[in-house]
Write a protein that holds these residues in place. Structure first.
Motif, mmCIF file in Angstrom:
data_model
loop_
_atom_site.group_PDB
_atom_site.id
_atom_site.type_symbol
_atom_site.label_atom_id
_atom_site.label_comp_id
_atom_site.label_asym_id
_atom_site.label_seq_id
_atom_site.Cartn_x
_atom_site.Cartn_y
_atom_site.Cartn_z
ATOM 1 N N THR A 1 0.849 -1.188 0.000
ATOM 2 C CA THR A 1 0.000 0.000 0.000
ATOM 3 C C THR A 1 0.879 1.231 0.000
ATOM 4 O O THR A 1 1.797 1.349 0.823
ATOM 5 N N ASP B 1 1.006 5.149 0.604
ATOM 6 C CA ASP B 1 0.327 6.271 1.251
ATOM 7 C C ASP B 1 1.143 7.531 1.003
ATOM 8 O O ASP B 1 2.366 7.478 0.889
ATOM 9 N N ARG B 2 0.466 8.648 0.921
ATOM 10 C CA ARG B 2 1.106 9.949 0.740
ATOM 11 C C ARG B 2 0.807 10.789 1.978
ATOM 12 O O ARG B 2 -0.350 10.978 2.335
ATOM 13 N N LEU B 3 1.874 11.274 2.611
ATOM 14 C CA LEU B 3 1.744 12.012 3.855
ATOM 15 C C LEU B 3 2.378 13.393 3.699
ATOM 16 O O LEU B 3 3.576 13.506 3.419
ATOM 17 N N GLU C 1 -2.697 2.380 -4.120
ATOM 18 C CA GLU C 1 -2.697 3.585 -3.291
ATOM 19 C C GLU C 1 -3.743 3.413 -2.203
ATOM 20 O O GLU C 1 -4.796 2.838 -2.423
ATOM 21 N N GLY C 2 -3.413 3.876 -1.017
ATOM 22 C CA GLY C 2 -4.329 3.785 0.112
ATOM 23 C C GLY C 2 -3.704 4.435 1.326
ATOM 24 O O GLY C 2 -2.668 5.100 1.231
ATOM 25 N N ARG C 3 -4.298 4.214 2.461
ATOM 26 C CA ARG C 3 -3.791 4.799 3.703
ATOM 27 C C ARG C 3 -2.984 3.744 4.451
ATOM 28 O O ARG C 3 -3.422 2.613 4.610
ATOM 29 N N ARG D 1 1.363 5.004 10.173
ATOM 30 C CA ARG D 1 1.120 6.410 9.860
ATOM 31 C C ARG D 1 1.197 7.283 11.112
ATOM 32 O O ARG D 1 1.743 8.387 11.081
ATOM 33 N N GLU E 1 3.262 10.808 11.649
ATOM 34 C CA GLU E 1 2.592 12.068 11.977
ATOM 35 C C GLU E 1 3.180 12.668 13.249
ATOM 36 O O GLU E 1 3.465 13.867 13.312
#
Length: 181
Positions: free
Chosen positions: A12, A14-16, A60-62, A68, A72
């Motif tokens: 997966t 993810d874009r952060l 693409e996903g979280r 994550r 963050e």
């Protein structure tokens, strides 16, 4: 934390959003980080994933909260948050040895390439250590940005020296900044 086992079947992406650009987090089915980079290096990361995990389906996903959340927290001010992120990297035995040694450099501290070579018991392998450092596919979690020149100056970083400077400042590390003046 890295182990050699079967390659992932699914990944997966993810874009952060971070203060220094959009980060790309690639997680496997067990919420283990397999790749990290910045969107301005996305084509190179995708090529790397294709070479190292050719059978994995990338969607693409979280990223899972266990991955994550620490990212963050790190970018919001907790320099030790990424220590909780599980990672597994595809590399040679020597690269894995260097990457594991990188994880022994605490947030807020730096080490020279020569110091890193000594730490793994190969004091004459400074150049090889530098190459392994630069090949790190899970940057920031495996803190290659904490390696600096013997004289304390910033040296190369795959994500660019401005990001390296920001990461080291963010973690409270000391270094000589040749670019600021």
């Amino acid at each position: 934390m890295p182990t050699i086992n079967a390659p992932p079947e699914a990944l997966t992406l993810d874009r952060l959003a971070t203060p220094i650009g959009t980060a790309l987090l690639v997680a496997d089915e067990q919420a283990v980080l397999r790749a990290f980079n910045w969107t301005d290096y996305e084509p190179a990361m995708m090529a790397w994933i294709g070479r190292h995990y050719p059978k994995a389906k990338l969607v693409e996903g979280r990223a899972p909260p266990a991955m994550r959340g620490p990212f963050e927290a790190y970018f919001q001010g907790d320099p030790r948050a990424l220590e909780a992120v599980r990672w597994r990297a595809s590399g040679t035995a020597f690269q894995l040895e260097v990457w594991e040694a990188l994880c022994s450099i605490p947030a807020g501290e730096t080490l020279s390439y020569a110091g890193l070579a000594e730490r793994i018991g190969r004091p004459t392998a400074v150049r090889a250590v530098g190459l392994a450092n630069g090949a790190n596919p899970v940057a920031v979690v495996v803190p290659c940005h904490r390696v600096i020149g013997t004289n304390g100056s910033l040296t190369g970083y795959g994500g660019g020296l401005p990001r390296k400077r920001w990461l080291l400042d963010h973690e409270g590390a000391s270094f000589k900044d040749r670019l600021a003046a």
